[in-house]
Design a protein around this motif. Structure first.
Motif: not given
Length: 160
Positions: A128-137
Motif C-alpha cells: 500500500f501507498f498513502y496519498l497526501r489526502n489520506g487515500d490508500m492505493v
C-alpha cells in the motif's frame, strides 16, 4: 496497513476463555459478547499496534476502538478466542473491519480469500501507498500483477 505481530504473551483471560467457551454451548458471537476480558485484550493489543487501526492506520481512541476478528467468528468459531486472530480497528462504519464483514452474501469468507492481505501478514505494508489526502492505493513499487490485484482487492474489501 502495518504488520501486527502478536509477540506479547497471550492475555490470561483469553487463554482461559478459549477453553471454556467450547463447553458453554453458546455460539461464538454470544461467547464473545459475554467475554469479560475485552479490556485486557485491548490493553495488550494497544502497544502492539501503537494505538493505530490495523487496517487504515487511523489513530484510535482506546475506549472507543473495536476488537476485530480477522477471520469471522461465524465461519471460524475455533478462532473466536485465538490471540493471532484479534486486532484493534477503528469504528468507521464505511471502512475497515465493520465494512469488511458487511457484505456477507457477496463475500462470505473474505479473510479466507488468498487475495485478502491481513494485518498479521509479514510485510503487509509493502502493498500500500498513502496519498497526501489520506487515500490508500496499491504501492507503485509492486512488481507483479498478482500483488497489485491483492492490494486492489484488500482496499475494496476494507472500503479504503
Amino acid at each position: 496497513m502495518r504488520q501486527v505481530v502478536h509477540d506479547s504473551p497471550i492475555p490470561p483471560s483469553l487463554s482461559a476463555e478459549s477453553v471454556s467457551h467450547v463447553r458453554s454451548g453458546l455460539s461464538p458471537a454470544e461467547a464473545w459478547d459475554h467475554f469479560a476480558g475485552k479490556t485486557e485484550v485491548r490493553d495488550r493489543l494497544w502497544p502492539l499496534q501503537r494505538g493505530l487501526c490495523a487496517y487504515c492506520e487511523a489513530r484510535l481512541v482506546k475506549e472507543g476502538c473495536h476488537i476485530e476478528h480477522i477471520r469471522r467468528k461465524a465461519l471460524h468459531p475455533e478462532e473466536t478466542f485465538h490471540w493471532q486472530n484479534l486486532v484493534l480497528n477503528c469504528q468507521h462504519r464505511d471502512s475497515c473491519g465493520h465494512f469488511k464483514d458487511r457484505d456477507r452474501e457477496r463475500r462470505p469468507a473474505v479473510s479466507d480469500d488468498l487475495r485478502f492481505i491481513k494485518p498479521t501478514e509479514a510485510d503487509c505494508h509493502r502493498y500500500f501507498f498513502y496519498l497526501r489526502n489520506g487515500d490508500m492505493v496499491p504501492s507503485p513499487a509492486l512488481g507483479s500483477e498478482a500483488d497489485r490485484e491483492r492490494a486492489h482487492y484488500s482496499i475494496e474489501v476494507l472500503g479504503l
